[in-house]
Design an enzyme around this catalytic site. Structure first.
Site, short mmCIF file in Angstrom:
data_model
loop_
_atom_site.label_atom_id
_atom_site.label_comp_id
_atom_site.label_asym_id
_atom_site.label_seq_id
_atom_site.Cartn_x
_atom_site.Cartn_y
_atom_site.Cartn_z
N TYR A 185 0.89 -1.17 0.00
CA TYR A 185 0.00 0.00 0.00
C TYR A 185 0.93 1.21 0.00
CZ TYR A 185 -4.45 2.14 1.75
OH TYR A 185 -5.63 2.83 1.92
N HIS A 241 -2.43 7.41 -2.84
CA HIS A 241 -3.55 6.47 -2.87
C HIS A 241 -4.11 6.28 -1.46
CE1 HIS A 241 -5.99 2.94 -3.66
NE2 HIS A 241 -5.31 2.27 -2.75
N ARG A 273 -12.49 8.45 6.18
CA ARG A 273 -12.14 9.17 7.42
C ARG A 273 -11.65 10.56 7.03
NH1 ARG A 273 -9.56 4.33 7.41
NH2 ARG A 273 -7.70 5.40 6.68
N GLU A 318 -6.81 -1.96 -9.96
CA GLU A 318 -5.79 -1.15 -9.28
C GLU A 318 -4.52 -1.23 -10.11
OE1 GLU A 318 -5.48 -2.40 -5.16
OE2 GLU A 318 -7.22 -1.17 -4.60
N GLU A 339 -0.87 -1.29 -10.50
CA GLU A 339 0.26 -1.57 -9.60
C GLU A 339 1.45 -2.08 -10.41
OE1 GLU A 339 -0.40 -3.73 -6.01
OE2 GLU A 339 -2.52 -3.16 -5.86
N GLN A 388 -15.32 -5.75 -0.43
CA GLN A 388 -14.21 -5.29 0.41
C GLN A 388 -14.71 -4.50 1.61
OE1 GLN A 388 -11.45 -2.93 -1.91
NE2 GLN A 388 -9.97 -2.72 -0.26
N TYR A 419 -13.49 -6.16 5.20
CA TYR A 419 -12.06 -5.86 5.43
C TYR A 419 -11.67 -5.61 6.87
CZ TYR A 419 -12.20 -0.74 6.07
OH TYR A 419 -12.40 0.52 6.55
N THR A 424 -1.67 0.33 -5.11
CA THR A 424 -2.17 1.20 -6.19
C THR A 424 -1.28 2.44 -6.33
OG1 THR A 424 -4.36 0.49 -5.58
CG2 THR A 424 -4.22 2.40 -7.02
#
Ligand code: CA
Length: 445
Positions: A136, A141, A150, A207, A209, A248, A252, A368
């Site tokens: 991550y 991202h 949040r 995504e 990557e 997800q 998650y 990502t």
């Protein structure tokens, strides 16, 4: 870190004429590896040059490569060759470079007899992937996604101290061109206290990557110091970490992604070696003033000066209708791998830092790849989101992408094909490319 040598000389040409085309992804300076099949023959390891592949099993059988490489190049996966020390792999690169360069074309007839056109090949996974871990590492991202859920506190307190990752599923890593079935899964209850539902994923996403393969591993209980991390990296590919956002969201917490990710992850067939990438190594992302310094085991001056890779990336999409009307793919975004908060060396060193044994052929995903601009967002979750880090909005407000047919997309529809491309380019070196990573979405069963 790999040195730049005569194999990177931008003036170097090949007698394989298509390799000298400035637009080719596979000039003599690249020499990426793949595993491919012709008809129903046993898969073979190959090296790409122009629009051709040199079958390295035939080359090994005919004594064109050094004795020490013969056994590993006769295999049908790259794992054994990946376990060679960096210096040894460099010897093979130099040999292949001299085989293909115009100055030494004496063996040309023998070499040509071991070559096949890329259009006549079917690509296989380049190695047996024992384990796949996804990270991550793009702070942009992580901030974008954090802002949706949040808005006041997008980055969790650990983010700038530790490369965040989770163990992915190796068995469902598939090669470019493999069709991807829309998953069916559980969704959160529509209201608090309600019951979850189970239905086809409605928020299917990609995504963008980069994947990287472990070369030499480490024994269980031992670590890979950051200073050594580059010697344990074999090469890189493009990776599409398909993601079912609605599945997800419900599953998650508290242990991270699971079925929302494990239905498929697509990689491009070519592994561009760390040796080939030497001219494109750049400083690691400069941490903004006030950010914490990494702990010692993630800190190294060489990593700071050359830990990044200047790899340019793009994502395109075609719908079923667009292909029926022969329309060009719609460009969705452009990114750059220099935008990562954690380098591949830091990720590798961190992964092995508890004594976890990494093995040749293990695959790591970068996470990502998103940049600061809207145009550089590496997933539809971010691209169609109305907010940004300065104006965070809850994740539900979205503007669709309009395709040339007038169709609209907030997430992927059945029949959509996602295409990822990548290349390295700078003023003093020959451009090298990664080829393509493609996948079409099939309807749910
Ligand atoms: Ca991912």
């Amino acid at each position: 870190m790999h040195q730049i040598d005569q194999t990177h000389d931008p003036q170097l040409k090949s007698w394989v004429e298509t390799a000298n085309d400035p637009k080719s992804d596979f000039p003599i300076q690249n020499l990426p590896f793949c595993v491919f099949q012709q008809g129903d023959r046993i898969p073979a390891i190959g090296v790409g040059i122009g629009d051709q592949i040199l079958n390295l099993r035939i080359a090994a059988d005919k004594g064109m490569v050094g004795d020490e490489f013969v056994e590993s190049l006769q295999a049908n996966t790259l794992n054994s060759f990946m376990s060679f020390e960096m210096e040894k792999r460099l010897e093979l690169r130099q040999l292949l470079s001299s085989i293909f360069s115009s100055e030494t074309s004496a063996d040309r007839v023998a070499v040509e007899s071991a070559m096949v056109s890329q259009t006549d090949a079917t690509f296989c996974l380049p190695c047996r992937i024992g384990d796949y871990t996804d990270f991550y590492a793009s702070v942009y991202h992580a901030t974008n996604v954090g802002c949706m859920f949040r808005p006041d506190n997008p980055l969790l307190p650990n983010y700038k101290h530790i490369p965040i990752g989770y163990h992915g599923r190796a068995s469902s890593v598939v090669i470019s061109g493999t069709e991807v079935r829309r998953p069916v899964g559980q969704k959160a209850p529509a209201e608090d206290g309600g019951s979850p539902t189970r239905s086809p994923c409605a928020l299917l996403d990609y995504e963008l990557e980069v994947g990287f393969f472990v070369g030499q591993g480490n024994a269980l209980g031992e670590t890979i110091p950051i200073e050594q991390a580059d010697n344990h990296l074999f090469g890189m590919c493009l990776l599409n970490d398909w993601s079912a956002r609605d599945i997800q969201k419900w599953e998650y917490q508290p242990l991270g992604p699971f079925l929302a990710k494990s239905f498929a992850s697509t990689i491009s067939p070519w592994v561009v070696t760390m040796e080939a990438l030497a001219p494109f190594r750049v400083p690691a992302l400069i941490r903004p003033k006030g950010d914490p310094e990494p702990l010692d085991y993630l800190s190294d001056p060489e990593n700071e000066s050359h830990g990044g890779v200047d790899l340019k990336l793009e994502v395109l999409l075609t719908s079923q209708q667009m292909r029926e009307q022969s329309l060009s793919p719609k460009h969705l975004s452009s990114g750059n791998f220099t935008n990562m908060y954690w380098t591949i060396g830091q990720i590798l060193a961190h992964h092995a830092s508890n004594g976890c044994n990494l093995q040749p052929g293990d695959l790591m995903g970068s996470g990502t790849i998103s940049g600061t601009e809207r145009e550089s967002r590496g997933s539809l979750l971010e691209l169609t989101w109305d907010g940004d880090s300065e104006h965070p909005l809850p994740g539900t407000q979205r503007t669709p992408i309009v395709l040339p047919t007038g169709e609209e997309r907030k997430f992927l529809a059945d029949g959509d094909e996602v295409i990822m491309r990548g290349y390295c380019e700078n003023e003093s070196h020959r451009r090298i490319g990664f080829g393509e990573c493609r996948g079409i979405i099939l309807p749910a069963v």
